[in-house]
Scaffold this active site. Structure first.
Site, PDB file in Angstrom:
ATOM      1  N   HIS A  16       0.840  -1.198   0.000  1.00 39.55           N
ATOM      2  CA  HIS A  16       0.000   0.000   0.000  1.00 39.55           C
ATOM      3  C   HIS A  16       0.879   1.255   0.000  1.00 39.55           C
ATOM      4  CE1 HIS A  16      -3.943  -2.015   1.098  1.00 39.55           C
ATOM      5  NE2 HIS A  16      -3.057  -2.986   1.122  1.00 39.55           N
ATOM      6  N   ASP A 116      -6.193   5.362   2.647  1.00 37.39           N
ATOM      7  CA  ASP A 116      -6.288   3.949   2.326  1.00 37.39           C
ATOM      8  C   ASP A 116      -7.647   3.375   2.724  1.00 37.39           C
ATOM      9  OD1 ASP A 116      -4.076   1.697   1.595  1.00 37.39           O
ATOM     10  OD2 ASP A 116      -5.677   0.864   2.849  1.00 37.39           O
ATOM     11  N   ALA A 343      14.128  -7.968  -3.031  1.00 40.15           N
ATOM     12  CA  ALA A 343      14.733  -7.890  -4.369  1.00 40.15           C
ATOM     13  C   ALA A 343      14.277  -6.608  -5.067  1.00 40.15           C
ATOM     14  CB  ALA A 343      14.282  -9.085  -5.197  1.00 40.15           C
ATOM     15  N   GLN A 345      12.572  -5.548  -7.524  1.00 40.28           N
ATOM     16  CA  GLN A 345      11.679  -6.256  -8.453  1.00 40.28           C
ATOM     17  C   GLN A 345      11.500  -5.566  -9.804  1.00 40.28           C
ATOM     18  OE1 GLN A 345       8.475  -8.669  -7.073  1.00 40.28           O
ATOM     19  NE2 GLN A 345       6.964  -7.445  -8.146  1.00 40.28           N
ATOM     20  N   HIS A 360       2.307 -13.951  -7.130  1.00 36.83           N
ATOM     21  CA  HIS A 360       1.145 -14.235  -6.280  1.00 36.83           C
ATOM     22  C   HIS A 360      -0.042 -13.361  -6.683  1.00 36.83           C
ATOM     23  CE1 HIS A 360       2.475 -10.493  -4.633  1.00 36.83           C
ATOM     24  NE2 HIS A 360       1.644 -10.516  -3.627  1.00 36.83           N
ATOM     25  N   TRP A 363      -1.633  -6.814  -6.569  1.00 37.42           N
ATOM     26  CA  TRP A 363      -1.894  -5.926  -7.704  1.00 37.42           C
ATOM     27  C   TRP A 363      -0.650  -5.143  -8.130  1.00 37.42           C
ATOM     28  CZ3 TRP A 363      -4.099  -5.993 -11.888  1.00 37.42           C
ATOM     29  CH2 TRP A 363      -4.266  -4.852 -12.675  1.00 37.42           C
ATOM     30  N   ASN A 364       0.184  -4.748  -7.176  1.00 40.92           N
ATOM     31  CA  ASN A 364       1.396  -4.022  -7.590  1.00 40.92           C
ATOM     32  C   ASN A 364       2.266  -4.904  -8.462  1.00 40.92           C
ATOM     33  OD1 ASN A 364       1.163  -1.439  -6.017  1.00 40.92           O
ATOM     34  ND2 ASN A 364       1.016  -2.916  -4.357  1.00 40.92           N
ATOM     35  N   SER A 365       2.471  -6.139  -8.027  1.00 42.13           N
ATOM     36  CA  SER A 365       3.317  -7.047  -8.805  1.00 42.13           C
ATOM     37  C   SER A 365       2.710  -7.304 -10.179  1.00 42.13           C
ATOM     38  CB  SER A 365       3.496  -8.374  -8.068  1.00 42.13           C
ATOM     39  OG  SER A 365       4.208  -8.158  -6.875  1.00 42.13           O
ATOM     40  N   GLU A 368       3.290  -4.402 -12.301  1.00 41.54           N
ATOM     41  CA  GLU A 368       4.718  -4.299 -12.640  1.00 41.54           C
ATOM     42  C   GLU A 368       5.053  -5.289 -13.753  1.00 41.54           C
ATOM     43  OE1 GLU A 368       6.400  -4.784  -8.712  1.00 41.54           O
ATOM     44  OE2 GLU A 368       5.545  -2.876  -8.078  1.00 41.54           O
ATOM     45  N   ALA A 383      -6.032 -12.566  -0.098  1.00 42.52           N
ATOM     46  CA  ALA A 383      -6.608 -11.251  -0.460  1.00 42.52           C
ATOM     47  C   ALA A 383      -7.405 -11.370  -1.764  1.00 42.52           C
ATOM     48  CB  ALA A 383      -5.505 -10.193  -0.522  1.00 42.52           C
TER      49      ALA A 383
HETATM   50  N1  UDP Z   1       8.595  -5.967  -3.733  1.00 43.79           N
HETATM   51  C1  UDP Z   1       9.915  -5.746  -4.089  1.00 43.79           C
HETATM   52  N2  UDP Z   1      10.835  -6.667  -3.724  1.00 43.79           N
HETATM   53  C2  UDP Z   1      10.528  -7.787  -3.027  1.00 43.79           C
HETATM   54  C3  UDP Z   1       9.184  -8.007  -2.682  1.00 43.79           C
HETATM   55  C4  UDP Z   1       8.246  -7.086  -3.063  1.00 43.79           C
HETATM   56  O1  UDP Z   1      10.238  -4.727  -4.720  1.00 43.79           O
HETATM   57  O2  UDP Z   1      11.417  -8.569  -2.738  1.00 43.79           O
HETATM   58  C5  UDP Z   1       7.581  -4.952  -4.092  1.00 43.79           C
HETATM   59  C6  UDP Z   1       6.889  -5.276  -5.384  1.00 43.79           C
HETATM   60  O3  UDP Z   1       7.617  -4.751  -6.473  1.00 43.79           O
HETATM   61  C7  UDP Z   1       5.540  -4.607  -5.179  1.00 43.79           C
HETATM   62  C8  UDP Z   1       5.311  -4.700  -3.681  1.00 43.79           C
HETATM   63  O4  UDP Z   1       6.576  -4.941  -3.102  1.00 43.79           O
HETATM   64  O5  UDP Z   1       5.628  -3.249  -5.549  1.00 43.79           O
HETATM   65  C9  UDP Z   1       4.376  -5.832  -3.303  1.00 43.79           C
HETATM   66  O6  UDP Z   1       3.069  -5.471  -3.565  1.00 43.79           O
HETATM   67  P1  UDP Z   1       2.001  -6.491  -4.118  1.00 43.79           P
HETATM   68  O7  UDP Z   1       0.707  -5.737  -4.246  1.00 43.79           O
HETATM   69  O8  UDP Z   1       2.471  -7.140  -5.345  1.00 43.79           O
HETATM   70  O9  UDP Z   1       1.914  -7.632  -3.035  1.00 43.79           O
HETATM   71  P2  UDP Z   1       1.703  -7.636  -1.446  1.00 43.79           P
HETATM   72  O10 UDP Z   1       3.040  -7.570  -0.854  1.00 43.79           O
HETATM   73  O11 UDP Z   1       0.860  -6.446  -1.097  1.00 43.79           O
HETATM   74  O12 UDP Z   1       1.036  -8.932  -1.217  1.00 43.79           O
END
Ligand code: UDP
Length: 478
Positions: A16, A116, A343, A345, A360, A363-365, A368, A383
């Protein structure tokens, strides 16, 4: 009217916080004075943005708040999720933030509060100051629509077993789920504290000014229309927010510091062939049993592809360091890189050698992956991730499911190594791989166009800013 002032109030989770900072950068780039109300745990990336010359304000709230029952080290949602007994205390602590937040609103007197979804009281806080509250869920428009239609129609009540599929009701596409893929608290109306919080969230959202969405029209046009027209929500799709990080340093610095030197990772990747490496990462909250990690390890090796696998050693799976099969790390030397911890990412995904993203479906992943033009192996865990999987595999058709059917907040398991290997191979070199890749590349182009001057997201942002600049609170609101 002078300069617009917008306060952002994110939730204590990286998934978030990361897009909220991106959103603040976007508003700032449009001449808005932006202030983020954060907690110490999540303040570093904001401080780094400030150091890089962005004049984004930062106010730090104490969390856990004074008087809360939480232990001092429970500073994030993933910590609370790992321990059942902390969860209700965490929810209570969230409500205790209302007073200190209102003190800050008094001080800053913003034109708008972007808060949020987990902070429902913020609608009332904004109303006290005669300003609109915008809700940020950090979800896809697709998931927002699916969640609402599920709530309205409860299709899971009409099936006789957990394995009988039901249709996601009243949506533009015919998509099916089974009962085990949805949040159990959806099935038990108002029973748990979390369900109660969700009722409050929905009620507060109805009274809020609208919703800002980290997505772009061209990615999910049917659902953007459905959300606004059929479900009647005021919404602005202003993403992908991550594309406002222009340089590599900003891209690498989203969230935490990388556990492995970024140049080392790049060098490793650069020695591989284009579209050949599998990147495996499950975000910041999903956790797996040791048995599942072992199956994953075997599956990745059996796929025959080179891979980067990010293994999160969260608090809840501490000590589970024996998950790798004997001699595994020796065997995969040169072929597989295991990153224990954080990492970079976005940097990894944008390396041309990445051919598949095992995700997984946070939504961010997911976004991306879309922005990098990389097809996905979808492995939702909890979720709204099972909804996003449908979007990726059946609507956008840029991914293949690994076949998980069990929603589980922690300790996920049940996906055999064979399923991992098979899904990875089909995304990298299966019959449909070339079309999937080409669809993914087209979406990548659409994503960058959406955030260019004249693009759909920029048009939505301009119209939102225009509305905010002439906003007058209704007489009965204050
Ligand atoms: N992320 C990252 N490196 C990691 C793990 C996660 O940069 O090793 C970042 C990823 O790029 C994304 C966020 O953390 O921006 C994770 O958000 P997402 O909505 O995908 O999943 P959540 O962690 O909320 O389940």
């Amino acid at each position: 009217m002078g300069q617009l002032v917008v306060v952002f109030l994110p939730f204590m989770a990286h998934g978030h916080m990361i897009p909220t900072l991106d959103m603040a950068k976007l508003f700032y780039s449009r001449g808005v004075k932006t202030i983020i109300i954060s907690t110490a745990e999540f303040a570093d990336p904001i401080k780094k943005a400030q150091e890089s010359g962005l004049d984004i304000g930062l106010s730090i709230l104490k969390f856990p708040p004074e008087g809360s029952d939480l232990p001092d080290d429970c500073v994030s949602f993933d910590h609370a999720m790992a321990y059942e007994d902390l969860f209700p205390k965490f929810v209570k602590a969230l409500s205790m933030l209302q007073e200190p937040v209102e003190k800050l609103l008094e001080e800053f007197r913003p034109n708008c509060l972007v808060a949020d979804m987990f902070l429902p009281w913020s609608t009332d806080s904004a109303a006290k100051f005669g300003i609109p509250r915008l809700v940020f869920h950090g979800k896809s428009t697709f998931a927002l629509c699916a969640t609402e239609q599920m709530k309205r129609h409860k299709p899971y009540e009409n099936v006789s077993s957990d394995s009988e599929p039901f249709l996601l009701p009243d949506l533009p596409h015919q998509l099916k789920l089974v009962r085990t893929q949805i949040n159990p608290s959806d099935l038990e109306e108002n029973a748990s504290l979390f369900s109660q919080l969700r009722v409050q969230m929905r009620e507060a959202e109805k009274r809020s000014y609208g919703v800002v969405v980290n997505s772009f029209f061209e990615l999910e046009p049917d659902y953007a229309d459905h959300y606004k027209t059929v479900l009647g929500r005021r919404a602005w799709l202003i993403g992908p927010l991550l594309l406002h990080n222009k340089d590599d340093v900003a891209k690498a610095r989203r969230g935490k510091e990388s556990a492995l030197d970024e140049h080392e990772i790049k060098e490793w990747l650069d020695s591989k062939k284009a579209n050949s490496v599998v990147y495996v990462c499950f975000g910041t909250m999903a956790s797996f049993t040791s048995a599942q990690l072992r199956e994953t390890a075997i599956g990745l090796e059996a796929s025959g592809q080179d891979f980067i696998w990010v293994v999160r050693r969260g608090r809840n799976d501490e000590g589970n360091n024996d998950f790798l099969p004997d001699g595994y790390e020796e065997r995969i030397k040169g072929k597989g890189l295991i990153i224990r911890g954080w990492a970079p990412q976005v940097l990894i995904l944008n390396n041309p050698t990445i051919g598949a993203f095992v995700t997984h479906c946070g939504w961010n992943s997911t976004l991306e992956g879309v922005c990098a033009g990389v097809p996905m192996v979808t492995w939702p865990v909890f979720a709204e991730q099972f909804f996003n999987e449908k979007l990726v595999t059946e609507v956008l058709r840029i991914g293949v499911s690994v076949g998980n059917r069990q929603w589980r907040r922690s300790g996920s398991e049940g996906v055999p190594s064979k399923a991992v290997a098979k899904a990875v191979q089909s995304v990298i070199k299966g019959e449909e791989a070339p079309e999937m890749r080409s669809r993914a590349k087209k979406l990548k182009e659409m994503a960058s166009k959406a955030v260019e001057e004249g693009g759909s997201s920029m048009a939505e942002l301009s119209s939102l800013m225009q509305e905010l600049s002439v906003y007058r609170s209704p007489p009965n609101q204050v």
